[in-house]
Design a protein around this motif. Sequence first.
Motif, PDB file in Angstrom:
ATOM      1  N   TRP A   1       6.157  12.408   4.464  1.00 15.70           N
ATOM      2  CA  TRP A   1       5.675  11.482   5.502  1.00 15.70           C
ATOM      3  C   TRP A   1       6.787  11.115   6.504  1.00 15.70           C
ATOM      4  O   TRP A   1       6.518  10.891   7.674  1.00 15.70           O
ATOM      5  CB  TRP A   1       5.065  10.210   4.880  1.00 15.70           C
ATOM      6  CG  TRP A   1       5.930   9.580   3.845  1.00 15.70           C
ATOM      7  CD1 TRP A   1       5.860   9.774   2.499  1.00 15.70           C
ATOM      8  CD2 TRP A   1       7.037   8.690   4.057  1.00 15.70           C
ATOM      9  NE1 TRP A   1       6.851   9.061   1.853  1.00 15.70           N
ATOM     10  CE2 TRP A   1       7.577   8.391   2.787  1.00 15.70           C
ATOM     11  CE3 TRP A   1       7.613   8.118   5.185  1.00 15.70           C
ATOM     12  CZ2 TRP A   1       8.671   7.537   2.628  1.00 15.70           C
ATOM     13  CZ3 TRP A   1       8.693   7.278   5.039  1.00 15.70           C
ATOM     14  CH2 TRP A   1       9.207   7.000   3.768  1.00 15.70           C
TER      15      TRP A   1
ATOM     16  N   ALA B   1      15.305   4.944  -0.845  1.00 13.89           N
ATOM     17  CA  ALA B   1      16.408   5.210  -1.776  1.00 13.89           C
ATOM     18  C   ALA B   1      16.454   6.709  -2.075  1.00 13.89           C
ATOM     19  O   ALA B   1      17.493   7.233  -2.472  1.00 13.89           O
ATOM     20  CB  ALA B   1      16.198   4.420  -3.071  1.00 13.89           C
ATOM     21  N   GLY B   2      15.323   7.373  -1.902  1.00 10.51           N
ATOM     22  CA  GLY B   2      15.202   8.801  -2.205  1.00 10.51           C
ATOM     23  C   GLY B   2      15.864   9.660  -1.138  1.00 10.51           C
ATOM     24  O   GLY B   2      15.210  10.148  -0.207  1.00 10.51           O
TER      25      GLY B   2
ATOM     26  N   ARG C   1      -2.594   5.697  -0.109  1.00 13.74           N
ATOM     27  CA  ARG C   1      -1.296   5.034  -0.153  1.00 13.74           C
ATOM     28  C   ARG C   1      -1.157   4.008   0.963  1.00 13.74           C
ATOM     29  O   ARG C   1      -0.652   2.894   0.758  1.00 13.74           O
ATOM     30  CB  ARG C   1      -0.208   6.103  -0.038  1.00 13.74           C
ATOM     31  CG  ARG C   1       1.111   5.566  -0.417  1.00 13.74           C
ATOM     32  CD  ARG C   1       2.114   6.626  -0.690  1.00 13.74           C
ATOM     33  NE  ARG C   1       3.420   5.982  -0.734  1.00 13.74           N
ATOM     34  CZ  ARG C   1       4.549   6.615  -0.696  1.00 13.74           C
ATOM     35  NH1 ARG C   1       4.558   7.926  -0.641  1.00 13.74           N
ATOM     36  NH2 ARG C   1       5.683   5.955  -0.722  1.00 13.74           N
TER      37      ARG C   1
ATOM     38  N   ARG D   1      -0.767  -4.799  -0.784  1.00 16.53           N
ATOM     39  CA  ARG D   1       0.611  -5.133  -1.103  1.00 16.53           C
ATOM     40  C   ARG D   1       0.631  -6.345  -2.029  1.00 16.53           C
ATOM     41  O   ARG D   1      -0.197  -7.230  -1.905  1.00 16.53           O
ATOM     42  CB  ARG D   1       1.383  -5.406   0.187  1.00 16.53           C
ATOM     43  CG  ARG D   1       1.490  -4.140   1.030  1.00 16.53           C
ATOM     44  CD  ARG D   1       1.976  -4.412   2.431  1.00 16.53           C
ATOM     45  NE  ARG D   1       3.309  -4.963   2.449  1.00 16.53           N
ATOM     46  CZ  ARG D   1       3.623  -6.135   3.004  1.00 16.53           C
ATOM     47  NH1 ARG D   1       2.699  -6.875   3.584  1.00 16.53           N
ATOM     48  NH2 ARG D   1       4.865  -6.561   3.001  1.00 16.53           N
TER      49      ARG D   1
HETATM   50  C1  LIG Z   1      16.200  -0.082  -0.846  1.00 14.93           C
HETATM   51  C2  LIG Z   1      14.782   0.445  -0.794  1.00 14.93           C
HETATM   52  C3  LIG Z   1      14.523   1.746  -1.203  1.00 14.93           C
HETATM   53  C4  LIG Z   1      13.225   2.266  -1.112  1.00 14.93           C
HETATM   54  N1  LIG Z   1      13.021   3.588  -1.417  1.00 14.93           N
HETATM   55  C5  LIG Z   1      11.817   4.154  -1.181  1.00 14.93           C
HETATM   56  C6  LIG Z   1      11.636   5.551  -1.322  1.00 14.93           C
HETATM   57  O1  LIG Z   1      12.563   6.330  -1.613  1.00 14.93           O
HETATM   58  N2  LIG Z   1      10.392   6.048  -1.082  1.00 14.93           N
HETATM   59  C7  LIG Z   1       9.343   5.249  -0.723  1.00 14.93           C
HETATM   60  O2  LIG Z   1       8.242   5.772  -0.505  1.00 14.93           O
HETATM   61  N3  LIG Z   1       9.503   3.906  -0.561  1.00 14.93           N
HETATM   62  C8  LIG Z   1      10.706   3.344  -0.778  1.00 14.93           C
HETATM   63  N4  LIG Z   1      10.898   1.996  -0.547  1.00 14.93           N
HETATM   64  C9  LIG Z   1       9.776   1.155  -0.109  1.00 14.93           C
HETATM   65  C10 LIG Z   1       9.283   0.254  -1.241  1.00 14.93           C
HETATM   66  O3  LIG Z   1       8.559   1.043  -2.163  1.00 14.93           O
HETATM   67  C11 LIG Z   1       8.427  -0.858  -0.628  1.00 14.93           C
HETATM   68  O4  LIG Z   1       9.268  -1.686   0.143  1.00 14.93           O
HETATM   69  C12 LIG Z   1       7.750  -1.709  -1.707  1.00 14.93           C
HETATM   70  O5  LIG Z   1       6.807  -0.951  -2.417  1.00 14.93           O
HETATM   71  C13 LIG Z   1       7.026  -2.905  -1.113  1.00 14.93           C
HETATM   72  O6  LIG Z   1       6.101  -2.497  -0.134  1.00 14.93           O
HETATM   73  P1  LIG Z   1       6.183  -3.076   1.358  1.00 14.93           P
HETATM   74  O7  LIG Z   1       7.539  -2.720   1.902  1.00 14.93           O
HETATM   75  O8  LIG Z   1       5.080  -2.387   2.114  1.00 14.93           O
HETATM   76  O9  LIG Z   1       6.002  -4.556   1.267  1.00 14.93           O
HETATM   77  C14 LIG Z   1      12.160   1.449  -0.654  1.00 14.93           C
HETATM   78  C15 LIG Z   1      12.439   0.136  -0.254  1.00 14.93           C
HETATM   79  C16 LIG Z   1      13.730  -0.360  -0.312  1.00 14.93           C
HETATM   80  C17 LIG Z   1      14.003  -1.758   0.178  1.00 14.93           C
END
Ligand SMILES: Cc1cc2nc3c(=O)[nH]c(=O)nc-3n(C[C@H](O)[C@H](O)[C@H](O)COP(=O)(O)O)c2cc1C
Length: 202
Positions: free
Chosen positions: A85, A137-138, A178, A183
């Motif tokens: 994505w 983070a990925g 997704r 949330r």
């Molecule tokens: C430091 C950090 C790393 C994250 N890494 C990923 C990731 O690698 N892939 C992904 O799809 N979402 C990632 N997220 C998004 C989180 O999954 C998301 O913030 C959380 O599920 C809450 O959803 P919202 O941001 O829509 O409120 C990350 C968020 C943060 C802050």
Amino acid sequence: MKNHTIEDKNISAQEQLELLKKRRSTVAFSDQEVTKNQLEEIFEATRWAASCFNEQPWRFIVAKKSHHELFNKVLSGINENNQTWAKNAPVLMLTFAKKTFEKNDKPNMHHMHDLGLAVGNMSAQATAMGLYLHQMAGIVRDNIQRDFDIPDDYEIVSGIALGYKLEIKDVPEELQARESKERARKAISEIVFDGNWGESSF
Ligand SMILES: Cc1cc2nc3c(=O)[nH]c(=O)nc-3n(C[C@H](O)[C@H](O)[C@H](O)COP(=O)(O)O)c2cc1C
């Protein structure tokens, strides 16, 4: 001393709260361009974050999709799952945090904390501008190190996709579930204690 009123503020506290809640980590980026001026406004908000000893340990590599070579280099620093994505976003970033203090080379244990504050500012400003960001983070640190030759005293922390969000009706089918997922958050009483550990009146 002057009493501050709501009229002093550009937006009310209620509007600010609504904006903070509106933020979401979209996976449905539109191909609408984000301009250099918009990026400047976002980084202006970013750089005014607080930091330990005002070290400002945050650094960013930013690539617009129109700058194909750099964009693809940043994209190859993002893992395959996220690429599915993130490749649609008009702007990709990588984030870094300096691990030592500039003034004495001693370890700065708050470098990641401070980067997080800066990205929080970035996120709030983007939301106010109608933009969305999705942090990752990925990432693939080896590729980032290889392609950008990051100095030793910087931590390679995360990736960020930035752009406008598609309306739900326009989201590709494979991303629909997704993108429309509700949330959720812990209750305030689970995270804020005003007695012993775990005790909360909130
Ligand atoms: C430091 C950090 C790393 C994250 N890494 C990923 C990731 O690698 N892939 C992904 O799809 N979402 C990632 N997220 C998004 C989180 O999954 C998301 O913030 C959380 O599920 C809450 O959803 P919202 O941001 O829509 O409120 C990350 C968020 C943060 C802050």
